[in-house]
Design an enzyme around this catalytic site. Structure first.
Site, short mmCIF file in Angstrom:
data_model
loop_
_atom_site.label_atom_id
_atom_site.label_comp_id
_atom_site.label_asym_id
_atom_site.label_seq_id
_atom_site.Cartn_x
_atom_site.Cartn_y
_atom_site.Cartn_z
N ASP A 273 -4.46 -11.88 7.70
CA ASP A 273 -5.63 -10.58 8.34
C ASP A 273 -5.70 -9.41 7.69
O ASP A 273 -6.08 -8.37 7.95
CB ASP A 273 -5.30 -10.63 10.01
CG ASP A 273 -3.62 -10.34 10.53
OD1 ASP A 273 -3.55 -9.67 8.94
OD2 ASP A 273 -3.44 -10.09 11.53
N GLU B 183 18.82 7.64 12.60
CA GLU B 183 18.01 8.57 11.83
C GLU B 183 18.10 10.46 12.01
O GLU B 183 17.14 10.75 13.17
CB GLU B 183 16.32 8.56 11.47
CG GLU B 183 15.60 9.10 10.76
CD GLU B 183 13.61 9.21 11.06
OE1 GLU B 183 13.44 9.81 10.05
OE2 GLU B 183 13.61 9.05 11.48
N ASP C 65 3.21 -9.96 8.48
CA ASP C 65 3.94 -10.34 10.07
C ASP C 65 5.43 -11.24 9.98
O ASP C 65 5.81 -11.12 8.60
CB ASP C 65 2.93 -11.90 10.63
CG ASP C 65 2.41 -11.76 9.89
OD1 ASP C 65 3.24 -13.12 9.18
OD2 ASP C 65 1.34 -12.56 9.30
N ASP D 290 2.04 -11.65 4.39
CA ASP D 290 0.82 -11.90 5.04
C ASP D 290 1.16 -13.11 5.60
O ASP D 290 -0.01 -13.67 4.36
CB ASP D 290 -0.97 -11.29 4.90
CG ASP D 290 -1.31 -11.47 6.10
OD1 ASP D 290 -1.03 -11.74 7.21
OD2 ASP D 290 -2.75 -10.63 5.52
N HIS E 184 10.21 4.63 3.82
CA HIS E 184 8.85 4.19 4.85
C HIS E 184 8.40 5.61 4.84
O HIS E 184 7.25 6.14 5.50
CB HIS E 184 8.09 3.43 5.83
CG HIS E 184 9.24 4.13 6.95
ND1 HIS E 184 10.57 3.99 7.01
CD2 HIS E 184 8.80 5.38 8.12
CE1 HIS E 184 10.65 4.74 8.32
NE2 HIS E 184 9.61 5.52 8.45
N ASP E 185 8.87 7.20 5.05
CA ASP E 185 8.48 8.36 5.30
C ASP E 185 7.99 9.34 4.07
O ASP E 185 7.77 10.55 3.82
CB ASP E 185 9.48 8.97 5.93
CG ASP E 185 9.38 9.02 7.43
OD1 ASP E 185 7.65 7.80 7.56
OD2 ASP E 185 10.24 9.03 8.38
N ASP F 141 15.76 5.81 16.01
CA ASP F 141 14.53 6.46 15.17
C ASP F 141 14.86 7.91 15.62
O ASP F 141 15.32 8.39 17.19
CB ASP F 141 12.86 6.20 16.22
CG ASP F 141 11.78 7.14 15.16
OD1 ASP F 141 11.89 6.90 13.89
OD2 ASP F 141 11.06 7.79 15.63
N ASP G 58 14.37 -1.66 14.86
CA ASP G 58 14.27 -0.05 14.46
C ASP G 58 13.82 0.43 16.40
O ASP G 58 13.22 -0.05 16.48
CB ASP G 58 12.52 0.51 13.53
CG ASP G 58 13.25 1.59 13.27
OD1 ASP G 58 13.64 2.84 13.84
OD2 ASP G 58 12.41 1.86 12.03
N ASN H 98 -0.44 -14.84 8.13
CA ASN H 98 -1.80 -15.59 8.68
C ASN H 98 -3.32 -14.90 8.43
O ASN H 98 -4.27 -14.77 8.92
CB ASN H 98 -2.20 -15.21 10.08
CG ASN H 98 -2.43 -13.55 10.35
OD1 ASN H 98 -1.65 -13.05 9.44
ND2 ASN H 98 -2.00 -13.46 12.17
C1 NOJ Z 1 10.71 8.72 11.69
C2 NOJ Z 1 10.04 8.00 11.36
O1 NOJ Z 1 10.57 8.12 10.28
C3 NOJ Z 1 8.65 8.65 11.28
O2 NOJ Z 1 8.02 6.99 10.11
C4 NOJ Z 1 7.83 8.54 12.24
O3 NOJ Z 1 6.69 9.21 12.19
C5 NOJ Z 1 8.50 9.97 13.63
N1 NOJ Z 1 10.49 9.18 13.21
C6 NOJ Z 1 8.18 9.63 14.66
O4 NOJ Z 1 8.43 8.02 14.77
#
Ligand code: NOJ
Length: 526
Positions: A27, A261, A31, A23, A321-322, A202, A100, A25
């Site tokens: 907040d 993905e 970024d 980060d 990230h999932d 995605d 992405d 700035n």
């Molecule tokens: C897959 C992404 O990796 C996930 O983070 C997102 O919530 C869903 N697609 C919907 O875009």
């Protein structure tokens, strides 16, 4: 394919979740300027490309995966000038940028959807999947949203339902509409012209749904979503010709790359989307979903390689990230030994490695204790059975100062309490740290074409404890032996003189001693 270094095949791709990386700035949200300020760190680790999770304007219902404009930068991340600076500064360090693209759905705040909702004869109405209710007022079919509840949302003004695979704030686009298709393909050109080197798509195999909107058949499952065979809401045949069009666009630019993905696809289906006139690569979730067992990892790799053989170059990942971070899945407490073995595996098996930010530090998921703390709406919906994905999205741990050097302000998600010891600064100074271990393996990998583009031959000796394989390229041969167990083991080296790539020590016809969780990387001397 060339025998020379090819960034997306031989290099390493690093995923940044921009909200949480750096980060600049203050907040509390990461970024682009923050990322620019850390490019030296990424160069020093030795990565070749950055995949940025979405940076487009978004109301953040799904934290960027709900896009309100595909051709701009969200002000919370910076400006288009910042982005252009990022491209330029990254290029200067031979780092490629992958964006992405979330093209299955938009935000409900996207001007197209706002128009689409105005009337059934609005020119944008058909850009989304609107359907009349059944005669009794029910949704058009039985499709469910993976984020919970029916996939259809009723609009009382239009007296129609629209379809959303994810949140109701993420309406799915109608990819059968030529205007949608045209507009979307233009997004690729827009960013390629700005100098990006590729894209992560995605849930690309969800773009098309059954044109007749037939009900999915039922099956056994716990959640309503899992009680269906998803044969009509994903993976429709129209995806193949579209991938060809996408690839044709990519191929108009030099050395570009597109990785998809896959959504609810097995290894075989995933591999089918890859090839010279399709995607360069797709994500194989099976590898990342393995329990801690060398045979399981080997089996999923072998299946992946066989499914892809002849079509495309493999790629591998363990975190994103999932999902729960690698170290949280496999390690006990703060012991990093398993995370080191996992990193060594990821960086030495065949396939482009994807590293998720902080994986190189062995970052752990933050604990999520209260529903009121949860930011990810999936976590709110499924609490307490599933606490959402905040755990793996916490701020990067740069140093031992307040907020781990990520920001001067309280960040959008808390920093893991282990940051005082587990951070870039401390680990850089510690020769035994996982960060220095990862850097060493990357350095070894960079020096050895066999570890990048070489073939892969498993050696099965002790499959319950060891993952052993060779990578061969031309006359070069490298042997990797990974001890997945807490036992001290021995391993009979194949004939020849082997040089350790860690310390240059030579070993011949020996019974190699392997300490608990030890990693050996040896090169055959000619
Ligand atoms: C897959 C992404 O990796 C996930 O983070 C997102 O919530 C869903 N697609 C919907 O875009």
């Amino acid at each position: 394919m060339t025998d020379e270094f090819l960034w997306w095949r031989d290099g390493i791709i690093y995923q940044i979740y921009p909200r949480s990386f750096m980060d600049a700035n203050d907040d509390g949200i990461g970024d682009l300027k923050g990322i620019i300020s850390r490019l030296d760190y990424l160069e020093d680790i030795g990565i070749d490309a950055i995949w940025l999770s979405p940076i487009f304007p978004s109301p953040d219902v799904d934290f960027g995966y709900d896009v309100a404009n595909y051709k701009d930068i969200d002000p919370k991340f910076g400006t288009m000038e910042d982005f252009e600076q990022l491209i330029a500064e990254a290029k200067h360090r031979k780092i490629h940028i992958i964006l992405d693209l979330v093209l299955n759905h938009t935000s409900d705040q996207h001007p197209w959807f706002i128009e689409s909702k105005k009337s059934t004869d609005n020119p944008y109405h058909d850009w989304y999947l609107w359907q009349d209710p059944k005669p009794n007022g029910d949704p058009p079919n039985n499709w469910q949203s993976i984020f919970g509840g029916p996939a259809w949302e009723y609009d009382p003004d239009l007296r129609q339902y629209y379809y959303h695979m994810f949140y109701k704030e993420q309406p799915d686009l109608n990819w059968r509409n030529p205007d949608v298709r045209h507009e979307m393909l233009d997004v690729f050109h827009f960013w390629l012209d700005k100098g990006v080197a590729g894209f992560r798509l995605d849930v690309f195999n969800a773009y098309f749904k059954d044109p007749e909107f037939r009900d999915n058949p039922s099956k056994f499952g716990i959640r309503a979503f899992d009680r269906q065979e998803h044969i009509y809401d994903v993976s429709q045949p129209e995806m193949m010709p579209l991938l060809k069009n996408i690839r044709e666009i990519l191929d108009q630019y030099d050395q570009t790359y597109v990785v998809g993905e896959t959504f609810m696809a097995d290894t075989e289906q995933t591999a089918n989307y890859c090839g010279d006139d399709k995607l360069h690569a797709a994500f194989n979730f099976k590898f990342a979903e393995n329990r801690w067992h060398p045979k399981r990892f080997l089996n999923s790799l072998t299946e992946w390689y066989q499914s892809l053989s002849g079509y495309a170059w493999p790629n591998n990942f363990l975190s994103n990230h999932d999902m729960t971070r690698t170290a949280s899945r496999y390690c006990f407490g703060e012991d990093d030994r398993r995370a080191k073995v996992a990193a060594a595996m990821l960086l030495t098996v065949k396939g482009t490695p994807f590293i998720y930010y902080g994986e190189e530090l062995g970052m752990r998921d933050i604990p999520i204790r209260k529903r009121s703390d949860v930011k990810d709406p999936v976590g709110k919906t499924y609490w307490p059975n599933f606490k959402g994905r905040d755990g793996c999205r916490a701020p990067m741990q740069w140093n031992d100062k307040e907020y781990s050097g990520f920001s001067e302000t309280e960040p959008w998600l808390p920093v893991h309490s282990n940051f005082v010891e587990r951070n870039v600064k401390t680990q850089t100074a510690d020769p035994e740290s996982i960060l220095n271990f990862v850097k060493t393996i990357i350095r070894i990998r960079k020096n050895e074409p066999a570890l990048q583009r070489g073939d892969f031959t498993p050696i099965i000796t002790d499959p319950r404890h060891l993952l052993a394989f060779t990578r061969g390229f031309g006359t070069e041969k490298i042997l990797v032996v990974l001890n997945f167990s807490s036992r001290e083991l021995t391993y009979q080296l194949p004939d020849g003189t082997w040089v350790s790539l860690f310390d240059n020590q030579t070993t011949e016809n020996e019974l190699l001693k392997i300490n608990p969780y030890q990693v050996h990387i040896l090169k055959l001397k000619d």
